[in-house]
Design an enzyme around this catalytic site. Sequence first.
Site, short mmCIF file in Angstrom:
data_model
loop_
_atom_site.label_atom_id
_atom_site.label_comp_id
_atom_site.label_asym_id
_atom_site.label_seq_id
_atom_site.Cartn_x
_atom_site.Cartn_y
_atom_site.Cartn_z
N ARG A 18 -2.16 -14.38 4.20
CA ARG A 18 -3.00 -13.73 5.30
C ARG A 18 -1.76 -14.23 6.61
O ARG A 18 -1.73 -12.82 7.44
CB ARG A 18 -4.60 -14.24 5.59
CG ARG A 18 -5.61 -13.91 4.40
CD ARG A 18 -5.80 -12.57 4.04
NE ARG A 18 -6.69 -11.88 5.09
CZ ARG A 18 -7.64 -10.78 5.56
NH1 ARG A 18 -6.76 -10.55 4.27
NH2 ARG A 18 -7.68 -11.00 6.87
N THR A 38 -5.33 -8.10 10.17
CA THR A 38 -5.92 -6.37 9.80
C THR A 38 -5.50 -5.78 10.14
O THR A 38 -4.86 -4.26 10.27
CB THR A 38 -7.21 -6.63 9.61
OG1 THR A 38 -7.62 -6.95 9.10
CG2 THR A 38 -7.95 -4.93 8.75
N GLU A 63 -9.87 -9.87 -7.76
CA GLU A 63 -9.23 -9.34 -7.07
C GLU A 63 -7.77 -9.04 -8.98
O GLU A 63 -7.78 -7.97 -8.80
CB GLU A 63 -8.89 -8.76 -5.95
CG GLU A 63 -9.47 -9.16 -4.76
CD GLU A 63 -9.27 -8.98 -3.14
OE1 GLU A 63 -7.96 -9.30 -3.32
OE2 GLU A 63 -10.02 -8.91 -2.37
N ARG A 123 2.38 -7.11 8.87
CA ARG A 123 2.09 -6.07 9.82
C ARG A 123 2.21 -6.17 10.99
O ARG A 123 2.75 -4.68 11.31
CB ARG A 123 0.95 -5.91 9.93
CG ARG A 123 -0.02 -5.75 8.76
CD ARG A 123 -1.46 -6.16 8.51
NE ARG A 123 -2.40 -5.80 6.93
CZ ARG A 123 -3.30 -6.51 6.94
NH1 ARG A 123 -3.91 -7.46 7.02
NH2 ARG A 123 -3.97 -6.12 5.13
N LYS A 163 0.78 -0.83 0.06
CA LYS A 163 0.39 0.01 0.03
C LYS A 163 0.85 1.47 0.00
O LYS A 163 2.61 1.15 0.12
CB LYS A 163 -0.89 0.11 1.36
CG LYS A 163 -2.10 -1.19 0.89
CD LYS A 163 -2.92 -1.21 2.34
CE LYS A 163 -3.75 -2.30 2.33
NZ LYS A 163 -4.70 -2.38 3.64
N HIS A 204 -1.80 -5.69 1.83
CA HIS A 204 -2.87 -6.21 1.40
C HIS A 204 -2.65 -7.19 0.65
O HIS A 204 -1.27 -7.78 0.58
CB HIS A 204 -3.60 -5.13 -0.08
CG HIS A 204 -5.24 -5.99 -0.45
ND1 HIS A 204 -6.25 -6.35 0.20
CD2 HIS A 204 -4.97 -7.08 -1.22
CE1 HIS A 204 -7.23 -7.28 -0.31
NE2 HIS A 204 -6.54 -7.60 -0.91
N ASN A 232 -1.97 0.60 7.68
CA ASN A 232 -1.25 -1.52 7.87
C ASN A 232 -0.66 -2.24 6.50
O ASN A 232 -0.45 -2.99 6.28
CB ASN A 232 -2.58 -2.72 8.39
CG ASN A 232 -3.34 -2.81 6.87
OD1 ASN A 232 -3.28 -1.35 5.94
ND2 ASN A 232 -4.51 -3.07 7.93
N PHE A 251 -15.37 4.02 7.71
CA PHE A 251 -13.67 4.19 7.67
C PHE A 251 -13.89 4.08 6.32
O PHE A 251 -12.66 4.49 5.70
CB PHE A 251 -13.15 3.72 8.47
CG PHE A 251 -13.16 2.17 7.76
CD1 PHE A 251 -12.35 1.54 7.10
CD2 PHE A 251 -13.48 1.70 9.10
CE1 PHE A 251 -12.54 -0.17 6.52
CE2 PHE A 251 -13.96 0.21 8.19
CZ PHE A 251 -13.64 -0.72 7.37
N TYR A 293 -12.50 -2.62 -2.70
CA TYR A 293 -13.27 -2.31 -1.63
C TYR A 293 -14.95 -2.28 -1.69
O TYR A 293 -15.44 -1.69 -0.77
CB TYR A 293 -12.31 -1.59 -0.80
CG TYR A 293 -11.36 -1.61 -0.34
CD1 TYR A 293 -10.49 -2.31 0.35
CD2 TYR A 293 -10.21 -0.78 -0.74
CE1 TYR A 293 -9.37 -2.82 0.83
CE2 TYR A 293 -8.97 -1.11 -0.48
CZ TYR A 293 -8.49 -1.95 0.00
OH TYR A 293 -7.36 -2.11 0.79
P1 GDP Z 1 -7.62 -7.02 5.81
O1 GDP Z 1 -8.38 -8.04 4.67
O2 GDP Z 1 -6.98 -7.50 6.45
O3 GDP Z 1 -6.85 -5.99 4.45
O4 GDP Z 1 -9.27 -6.19 6.51
P2 GDP Z 1 -10.35 -5.50 5.02
O5 GDP Z 1 -10.50 -6.52 4.10
O6 GDP Z 1 -11.54 -6.12 6.62
O7 GDP Z 1 -9.97 -4.20 5.72
C1 GDP Z 1 -9.27 -3.34 4.52
C2 GDP Z 1 -8.42 -2.38 5.03
O8 GDP Z 1 -9.71 -0.77 5.40
C3 GDP Z 1 -7.66 -2.74 5.87
O9 GDP Z 1 -7.00 -3.63 5.48
C4 GDP Z 1 -7.87 -1.46 5.91
O10 GDP Z 1 -6.50 -0.77 5.29
C5 GDP Z 1 -8.97 -0.69 5.84
N1 GDP Z 1 -9.81 -0.74 7.38
C6 GDP Z 1 -9.87 -1.56 7.87
N2 GDP Z 1 -10.95 -1.66 9.29
C7 GDP Z 1 -10.21 -0.23 9.65
C8 GDP Z 1 -11.01 0.28 10.71
O11 GDP Z 1 -11.75 0.70 11.35
N3 GDP Z 1 -10.45 2.08 10.56
C9 GDP Z 1 -9.91 2.75 9.05
N4 GDP Z 1 -9.14 3.20 9.26
N5 GDP Z 1 -9.45 1.85 7.91
C10 GDP Z 1 -9.36 0.40 8.01
MG MG Z 2 -9.80 -7.90 2.81
#
Ligand code: GDP
Ligand code: MG
Length: 161
Positions: free
Chosen positions: A96, A102, A137, A113, A20, A126, A123, A68, A60
């Site tokens: 993962r 996350t 994706e 991370r 990222k 991805h 973080n 967020f 997304y």
């Molecule tokens: P991932 O699959 O582990 O990347 O997590 P998700 O698919 O749930 O969310 C996608 C991305 O959104 C995460 O990697 C974070 O960059 C962001 N994100 C998720 N939850 C939050 C949150 O509560 N606050 C903020 N600011 N960003 C979030």
């Molecule tokens: Mg995800």
Amino acid sequence: SLSSDTDLSGIKERTLVAVKPDGVQRRLIGDVIKRFEQRGFRLVGLKMLQASDKLLAQHYVSLQKKPFYSSLLYYMTSGPVVAMVWEGHNVVRSSRMLVGDTDPAEASPGTIRGDYSVHISRNVVHASDSVEGAEREISLWFHCSELIDWEGCDQKNIYYI
Ligand code: GDP
Ligand code: MG
């Protein structure tokens, strides 16, 4: 047994991994690639790009209702991203685990991370969360002509073939 060891139908599994914008700014591209390479996965696609709002809205789509979401798009368009496709046995689940939780506060030391980030909003990396999600994706981020199906000379040492 030998016959179950030789069931390698899953070694063509692929996943999307992306460094990222914060990871690119912090010079972590090489470290992310190194971790996937040294594990034994095969890089089959790689590019740097400035992600568009349109691409990220598709990427997304399941998060559009989250509070967020707009800050996530701001973050993900704040600079270039390095997108890659990695291939290998169980690569979706393994990636993962390499990437970590996350929320970096929950990510184990030793994960990307867990080693390089402290807050969920920045973080670093991805990784797709399911085989179906990975296929979706990969087709968003890469044209099929950008994916290279090459023979690794080390495959006999990484797999039982
Ligand atoms: P991932 O699959 O582990 O990347 O997590 P998700 O698919 O749930 O969310 C996608 C991305 O959104 C995460 O990697 C974070 O960059 C962001 N994100 C998720 N939850 C939050 C949150 O509560 N606050 C903020 N600011 N960003 C979030
Ligand atoms: Mg995800």
